[in-house]
Design a protein around this motif. Structure first.
Motif, PDB file in Angstrom:
ATOM      1  N   GLY A 121       7.568  -4.536  -8.905  1.00 17.12           N
ATOM      2  CA  GLY A 121       8.148  -3.531  -9.807  1.00 17.12           C
ATOM      3  C   GLY A 121       7.234  -3.237 -10.972  1.00 17.12           C
ATOM      4  N   TYR A 122       7.657  -2.259 -11.750  1.00 14.29           N
ATOM      5  CA  TYR A 122       6.813  -1.817 -12.870  1.00 14.29           C
ATOM      6  C   TYR A 122       6.597  -2.918 -13.898  1.00 14.29           C
ATOM      7  CZ  TYR A 122       7.569   2.955 -11.119  1.00 14.29           C
ATOM      8  OH  TYR A 122       7.609   4.073 -10.363  1.00 14.29           O
ATOM      9  N   SER A 141       0.867  -1.185   0.000  1.00 10.66           N
ATOM     10  CA  SER A 141       0.000   0.000   0.000  1.00 10.66           C
ATOM     11  C   SER A 141       0.899   1.228   0.000  1.00 10.66           C
ATOM     12  CB  SER A 141      -0.906  -0.009   1.230  1.00 10.66           C
ATOM     13  OG  SER A 141      -0.131  -0.021   2.401  1.00 10.66           O
ATOM     14  N   ILE A 188       5.947  12.779   3.118  1.00  7.56           N
ATOM     15  CA  ILE A 188       6.052  11.938   4.308  1.00  7.56           C
ATOM     16  C   ILE A 188       7.056  12.478   5.347  1.00  7.56           C
ATOM     17  CG2 ILE A 188       6.772   9.634   5.116  1.00  7.56           C
ATOM     18  CD1 ILE A 188       4.868   8.595   2.881  1.00  7.56           C
ATOM     19  N   PRO A 223       2.013   1.021  -9.117  1.00  9.65           N
ATOM     20  CA  PRO A 223       0.995   1.125  -8.060  1.00  9.65           C
ATOM     21  C   PRO A 223      -0.328   1.577  -8.696  1.00  9.65           C
ATOM     22  CG  PRO A 223       3.026   2.229  -7.405  1.00  9.65           C
ATOM     23  CD  PRO A 223       3.162   1.907  -8.865  1.00  9.65           C
ATOM     24  N   LEU A 258      -4.286   4.976   7.664  1.00  9.11           N
ATOM     25  CA  LEU A 258      -3.811   4.114   6.585  1.00  9.11           C
ATOM     26  C   LEU A 258      -3.970   2.639   6.954  1.00  9.11           C
ATOM     27  CD1 LEU A 258      -1.893   4.434   3.882  1.00  9.11           C
ATOM     28  CD2 LEU A 258      -0.206   3.489   5.439  1.00  9.11           C
ATOM     29  N   VAL A 303      11.720  -4.089 -10.029  1.00 13.66           N
ATOM     30  CA  VAL A 303      11.954  -4.931 -11.204  1.00 13.66           C
ATOM     31  C   VAL A 303      11.173  -4.352 -12.372  1.00 13.66           C
ATOM     32  CG1 VAL A 303      11.769  -7.257 -12.169  1.00 13.66           C
ATOM     33  CG2 VAL A 303      12.308  -6.931  -9.729  1.00 13.66           C
ATOM     34  N   GLU A 304      11.936  -3.959 -13.397  1.00 14.84           N
ATOM     35  CA  GLU A 304      11.275  -3.271 -14.503  1.00 14.84           C
ATOM     36  C   GLU A 304      11.292  -4.078 -15.811  1.00 14.84           C
ATOM     37  OE1 GLU A 304      12.971   0.647 -14.706  1.00 14.84           O
ATOM     38  OE2 GLU A 304      12.040   1.260 -12.824  1.00 14.84           O
ATOM     39  N   ARG A 309      15.737  -1.450  -4.595  1.00 12.07           N
ATOM     40  CA  ARG A 309      15.744  -1.487  -6.059  1.00 12.07           C
ATOM     41  C   ARG A 309      17.093  -1.038  -6.648  1.00 12.07           C
ATOM     42  NH1 ARG A 309      11.960   2.686  -5.408  1.00 12.07           N
ATOM     43  NH2 ARG A 309      12.719   4.713  -6.094  1.00 12.07           N
ATOM     44  N   MET A 330       7.601  10.822  -1.207  1.00  8.16           N
ATOM     45  CA  MET A 330       8.962  11.160  -0.775  1.00  8.16           C
ATOM     46  C   MET A 330       9.021  12.619  -0.310  1.00  8.16           C
ATOM     47  SD  MET A 330      10.671   8.457  -1.254  1.00  8.16           S
ATOM     48  CE  MET A 330      12.347   8.413  -1.799  1.00  8.16           C
ATOM     49  N   ASN A 355       3.677   0.457   4.956  1.00  9.69           N
ATOM     50  CA  ASN A 355       4.926   1.096   5.385  1.00  9.69           C
ATOM     51  C   ASN A 355       4.711   1.796   6.731  1.00  9.69           C
ATOM     52  OD1 ASN A 355       6.854   0.843   2.983  1.00  9.69           O
ATOM     53  ND2 ASN A 355       4.966   1.572   2.034  1.00  9.69           N
ATOM     54  N   ILE A 356       5.540   1.446   7.690  1.00 14.15           N
ATOM     55  CA  ILE A 356       5.429   2.035   9.027  1.00 14.15           C
ATOM     56  C   ILE A 356       6.676   2.884   9.271  1.00 14.15           C
ATOM     57  CG2 ILE A 356       5.238   1.555  11.512  1.00 14.15           C
ATOM     58  CD1 ILE A 356       2.808   0.535   9.952  1.00 14.15           C
ATOM     59  N   SER A 357       6.464   4.136   9.595  1.00 13.15           N
ATOM     60  CA  SER A 357       7.627   5.019   9.802  1.00 13.15           C
ATOM     61  C   SER A 357       8.132   4.915  11.245  1.00 13.15           C
ATOM     62  CB  SER A 357       7.281   6.457   9.471  1.00 13.15           C
ATOM     63  OG  SER A 357       6.679   7.057  10.577  1.00 13.15           O
ATOM     64  N   ASP A 397      13.896  -1.808   2.053  1.00 18.04           N
ATOM     65  CA  ASP A 397      15.074  -1.112   1.499  1.00 18.04           C
ATOM     66  C   ASP A 397      16.393  -1.718   1.961  1.00 18.04           C
ATOM     67  OD1 ASP A 397      13.187   0.545   0.458  1.00 18.04           O
ATOM     68  OD2 ASP A 397      13.496   2.154   1.920  1.00 18.04           O
TER      69      ASP A 397
HETATM   70  P1  C2E Z   1       9.229   2.248  -0.633  1.00 19.25           P
HETATM   71  O1  C2E Z   1       8.601   1.743   0.627  1.00 19.25           O
HETATM   72  O2  C2E Z   1      10.529   1.686  -0.993  1.00 19.25           O
HETATM   73  O3  C2E Z   1       8.173   2.093  -1.746  1.00 19.25           O
HETATM   74  C1  C2E Z   1       8.455   1.680  -3.003  1.00 19.25           C
HETATM   75  C2  C2E Z   1       8.609   2.783  -3.935  1.00 19.25           C
HETATM   76  O4  C2E Z   1       9.196   2.331  -5.162  1.00 19.25           O
HETATM   77  C3  C2E Z   1       7.253   3.393  -4.339  1.00 19.25           C
HETATM   78  O5  C2E Z   1       7.409   4.739  -4.567  1.00 19.25           O
HETATM   79  C4  C2E Z   1       6.984   2.724  -5.673  1.00 19.25           C
HETATM   80  O6  C2E Z   1       6.115   3.452  -6.508  1.00 19.25           O
HETATM   81  C5  C2E Z   1       8.376   2.636  -6.255  1.00 19.25           C
HETATM   82  N1  C2E Z   1       8.501   1.575  -7.255  1.00 19.25           N
HETATM   83  C6  C2E Z   1       7.862   0.375  -7.310  1.00 19.25           C
HETATM   84  N2  C2E Z   1       8.242  -0.341  -8.390  1.00 19.25           N
HETATM   85  C7  C2E Z   1       9.174   0.432  -9.023  1.00 19.25           C
HETATM   86  C8  C2E Z   1       9.946   0.240 -10.190  1.00 19.25           C
HETATM   87  O7  C2E Z   1       9.867  -0.780 -10.937  1.00 19.25           O
HETATM   88  N3  C2E Z   1      10.798   1.165 -10.550  1.00 19.25           N
HETATM   89  C9  C2E Z   1      10.917   2.308  -9.815  1.00 19.25           C
HETATM   90  N4  C2E Z   1      11.762   3.275 -10.205  1.00 19.25           N
HETATM   91  N5  C2E Z   1      10.188   2.582  -8.695  1.00 19.25           N
HETATM   92  C10 C2E Z   1       9.329   1.608  -8.316  1.00 19.25           C
HETATM   93  P2  C2E Z   1       6.521   5.758  -3.901  1.00 19.25           P
HETATM   94  O8  C2E Z   1       5.122   5.285  -3.888  1.00 19.25           O
HETATM   95  O9  C2E Z   1       6.828   7.041  -4.509  1.00 19.25           O
HETATM   96  O10 C2E Z   1       6.979   5.744  -2.447  1.00 19.25           O
HETATM   97  C11 C2E Z   1       8.190   6.235  -2.101  1.00 19.25           C
HETATM   98  C12 C2E Z   1       8.476   5.985  -0.671  1.00 19.25           C
HETATM   99  O11 C2E Z   1       7.560   6.718   0.114  1.00 19.25           O
HETATM  100  C13 C2E Z   1       8.262   4.583  -0.210  1.00 19.25           C
HETATM  101  O12 C2E Z   1       9.360   3.820  -0.524  1.00 19.25           O
HETATM  102  C14 C2E Z   1       8.053   4.730   1.233  1.00 19.25           C
HETATM  103  O13 C2E Z   1       9.273   4.825   1.902  1.00 19.25           O
HETATM  104  C15 C2E Z   1       7.321   6.001   1.325  1.00 19.25           C
HETATM  105  N6  C2E Z   1       5.896   5.735   1.426  1.00 19.25           N
HETATM  106  C16 C2E Z   1       5.004   5.580   0.451  1.00 19.25           C
HETATM  107  N7  C2E Z   1       3.790   5.334   0.974  1.00 19.25           N
HETATM  108  C17 C2E Z   1       3.954   5.325   2.297  1.00 19.25           C
HETATM  109  C18 C2E Z   1       3.080   5.106   3.402  1.00 19.25           C
HETATM  110  O14 C2E Z   1       1.882   4.865   3.244  1.00 19.25           O
HETATM  111  N8  C2E Z   1       3.601   5.180   4.661  1.00 19.25           N
HETATM  112  C19 C2E Z   1       4.890   5.424   4.859  1.00 19.25           C
HETATM  113  N9  C2E Z   1       5.346   5.479   6.118  1.00 19.25           N
HETATM  114  N10 C2E Z   1       5.760   5.628   3.873  1.00 19.25           N
HETATM  115  C20 C2E Z   1       5.291   5.560   2.591  1.00 19.25           C
END
Ligand code: C2E
Ligand code: CA
Ligand code: CA
Length: 722
Positions: A699-700, A500, A518, A705, A534, A680-681, A644, A515, A558-560, A621
């Motif tokens: 991955g994409y 999610s 948050i 998402p 959430l 994974v793209e 990634r 990014m 995702n839990i901060s 991560d």
């Molecule tokens: P994350 O937890 O590492 O989330 C994965 C991020 O990688 C997501 O970006 C997702 O859209 C992106 N991603 C997935 N597949 C691919 C891919 O194939 N290629 C690339 N380049 N990117 C991919 P997103 O949604 O922008 O989220 C970024 C970060 O924001 C997350 O990293 C997470 O740390 C935080 N985040 C997002 N949603 C939440 C949330 O609901 N709660 C919390 N605490 N943090 C969140």
């Protein structure tokens, strides 16, 4: 004006008005009393003198008549007559001379001289048998004396045979009367517009009555009266006409009572002066106290320097004062201050702050340095954009000295400086915020350096401020929503999970990425209510999809760090589970390494409790940050999510990433953890990871998402790689 000032000034005004009223009332009554008593005394003095003159004339007439009665027998004997007259004259000092006037108008004076009558009119009147007073004339024997004659007829056998005339010098007489009486005023004797007597050597009647002529015309109509020469100063003049048209005039000029007026004026004036003085002193004092208090509010207690309030005010007033020259704001912070505090204690921390404050103040003056935060100082310098760098360097050099904090070894500190140039019209708090941002950048870059806030940077800051502001109400306004990214199982060839991910569609800022927003949520603690929202939303999603017949999937959340370590986190989670009736085994909480490192002991407890509740956990991560394998061993995770970055680098870094990936996946397997490869793209990446033993792929390549209505459809699809 403050409320307290208003109250004090109001009271002061009331008291002052009362005092003035009292003084006025007192003065008015004194004035009235003095005026009345002076007027009364003046009139009394006048009536005394009038009575005296009347009595005097009456006595003289009686005397003359007595002599006149005796005279007929002597008339023929000239020598005897003369002797008699002379003797009588000696006996009667009031008469300047005595004389007998015969039928022919020849006077025989007591000194033996003989001359023609001067005052014919009164002589004739006396010859007619009446008592007569003459006009004023100069005494023949002594022309310096101005006299009048009182004449009575001398009868023989009922017929007037002559006149006995006594000459009287009225000014001498008045002088005698005045000598005997105590005079509360000046006395004048006037006749025919000529002053014959004045009890004062200095004062002339003409000085007192400037309009001398009209005064006499008034006298024709009224034989007595009173004139207010100056009522205010109780200066009165009373007059009365007495016998033979003599006018007695009394003036209150020298009345001692009048001094009371001056005294009262002086005393009341003094009281008034004291009252005004006290009012001024009180107003001054109150203002002083208020100013002191205001200054105290704007001063930092530890260092005695101005605080943030004072800085803002100084910037604002400096800007308003329109200093043509530009200025720069230097925001200084002590590097790693939190660490210093922790290591040495707050007590030493304070000493360090004090020392830094003193160093800065010693360098450019106490008035120009402000302490605006725990370890933050600010300096405003009027300069034109060229001297900032060297000045900042000088400041940093100041710290190049050991600080004696009372321990065995001295402490050394470094400072970071954020610089923001200011200009007319800039907002003080925004300037400070910008400089603080620049300062943070300098600190993030390792400290002991300065960073100048550029205009682009400033725009970024403004945007960040806007984000923080808009974010405050994003949850209430339903601007937040969730998308789901499928996680594919290589072994099962189907989607088995979703991550999610939060999204924010702001009406002001548009779509804002997680990014970006948050970190603000974490800073402001908003992450707590938003995080709970959430989890609840995801739990409901699980229940909804389960009801639609899918029961094997999980959703990761995702839990901060703030959330995990929040005291009510576990309670909140268990309440959500209870209320939504979700199967906790369908939830996976993703935690980053940083979350875990922050407080490893507590993180372990929380994660264990979550596990006991049935919630699985994943280390997110993995491979970035600390990448400590010991963390994996120490904490009871069920999954590892490989960052990634490794997947991205796989094809380009000559197999380095592949080596690491192989190791990580191997260890995970050994520890009994599932592995999820992120980012994974391409199919090639997927195949490589499959070969390395990764179980799950995200991955994409599988899917971006997507909204929940699309996500559920990925559960139905079963032929992903065919
Ligand atoms: P994350 O937890 O590492 O989330 C994965 C991020 O990688 C997501 O970006 C997702 O859209 C992106 N991603 C997935 N597949 C691919 C891919 O194939 N290629 C690339 N380049 N990117 C991919 P997103 O949604 O922008 O989220 C970024 C970060 O924001 C997350 O990293 C997470 O740390 C935080 N985040 C997002 N949603 C939440 C949330 O609901 N709660 C919390 N605490 N943090 C969140
Ligand atoms: Ca994640
Ligand atoms: Ca991740």
């Amino acid at each position: 004006m403050t409320k307290r000032q208003l109250v004090i000034y109001s009271c002061l005004t009331v008291v002052f008005v009362c005092i003035v009223a009292l003084i006025s009332a007192n003065f008015i009554s004194t004035k009235k009393y003095v005026q009345d008593s002076v007027q009364r005394e003046t009139k009394e003095l006048l009536s005394n003198f009038v009575a005296e003159t009347n009595r005097f004339s009456y006595e003289r007439i009686v005397e003359l008549e007595l002599i006149a009665d005796y005279l007929p027998t002597l008339m023929e004997e000239r020598q005897e007559l003369l002797t008699y007259l002379h003797r009588q004259n000696e006996k009667m000092p009031f008469f300047a001379g005595l004389g007998i006037i015969d039928k022919n108008g020849i006077i025989l004076a007591s000194d033996g001289s003989e001359f023609k009558v001067q005052q014919e009119q009164s002589y004739r009147k006396a010859m007619r048998g009446e008592i007569a007073f003459s006009d004023v004339f100069r005494l023949r024997q002594d022309p310096t004396q101005k006299v009048i004659a009182i004449s009575v007829p001398i009868y023989r056998d009922g017929k007037a045979i002559g006149v006995l005339s006594g000459v009287v010098n009225m000014s001498n007489i008045f002088g005698e009367i005045a000598k005997e009486s105590h005079l509360p005023g000046l006395v004048f004797l006037v006749k025919n517009e000529e002053v014959f007597f004045s009890s004062s050597d200095q004062m002339q009647l003409t000085d007192i009555i400037p309009d001398f002529d009209s005064f006499f015309s008034v006298l024709h109509e009224q034989s007595s009266g009173s004139i207010d020469v100056n009522r205010r100063t109780a200066h009165f003049l009373s007059y009365e006409k007495t016998w033979n048209d003599w006018i007695v005039v009394v003036d209150s000029e020298t009345n001692p009572d009048r001094e009371q007026l001056d005294e009262a004026l002086w005393q009341n004036g003094l009281v008034l002066f004291i009252a005004v003085f006290v009012v001024i002193v009180v107003v001054f004092y109150v203002n002083h106290i208020e100013r002191e208090e205001r200054n105290r509010v704007k001063r930092d207690l530890l260092t005695g320097l101005g605080n943030r309030l004072r800085l803002e005010e100084d910037i604002d007033t400096g800007l308003r004062a329109g200093k043509e020259q530009g200025f720069s704001l230097f925001l200084i912070s002590i590097d790693r201050f939190a660490e210093l505090n922790e290591r040495f204690g707050y007590h030493i921390g304070e000493r360090i702050v004090y020392w830094v404050g003193r160093k800065l103040a010693g360098f450019i003056g106490k008035d120009q340095v402000y302490r605006i935060g725990e370890d933050q100082f600010a300096i405003v310098r009027y300069m034109n954009g060229t001297g900032e760098g060297p000045f900042a360097s000088q400041l940093m050099e100041l710290m190049n000295a050991p600080i004696d904090v009372g321990m065995e070894t001295p402490v050394w500190v470094a400072i970071s400086i954020g610089i923001r140039q200011g200009a007319q019209g800039d907002n003080a708090s925004e300037l400070i915020q910008d400089a603080a941002h620049a300062n943070q950048e300098a600190q993030k870059a390792g400290g002991a350096q300065y960073i100048c806030m550029t205009s682009e940077f400033s725009e970024v800051c403004a945007h960040r401020r806007q984000v923080a502001l808009q974010l405050e109400t994003a949850l209430q306004r339903n601007e937040l929503y969730i998308v789901y990214q499928p996680i594919y199982s290589v072994t099962l060839n189907k989607v088995v999970s979703f991550e999610s991910l939060m999204r924010w569609r702001s009406p002001v800022l548009g779509e804002v990425g997680p990014m970006e927003f948050i970190p603000y949520m974490e800073e402001s603690d908003l992450i707590i209510p938003v995080g709970n929202w959430l989890i609840r939303k995801v739990a409901k999603q699980v229940v909804e999809w389960k009801e639609k017949g899918f029961d094997y999937f999980t959703i990761t959340v995702n839990i901060s760090v703030k959330q995990l370590l929040h005291p009510t986190f576990l309670q909140d989670v268990s309440r959500i589970i209870r209320e939504t009736n979700v199967d906790p085994t369908q939830l996976v909480f993703e935690l980053t390494e940083s979350v875990v490192v922050e407080n490893i002991k507590m993180a372990k407890e929380v994660i264990s409790t979550l596990n006991r509740m049935g919630i699985q956990t994943a280390l997110d991560d993995f491979g970035t940050g600390y990448s400590s394998l010991s963390i994996l061993k120490m904490l009871p995770f069920q999954f590892v999510k490989i960052d990634r970055a490794f997947v991205r680098e796989m094809e380009t870094d000559n197999g380095l990433s592949i080596t690491v990936l192989r190791g990580v996946i191997g260890i995970a397997k050994e520890l009994g953890l599932g592995t999820i490869a992120e980012g994974v793209e391409t199919l090639e990446q997927l195949r490589s990871l499959e070969k390395l033993g990764a179980e799950r792929i995200q991955g994409y390549f599988i899917s971006r998402p997507i909204p929940p209505e699309d996500a559920i459809r990925t559960l139905e699809k079963n032929d992903w790689l065919s």
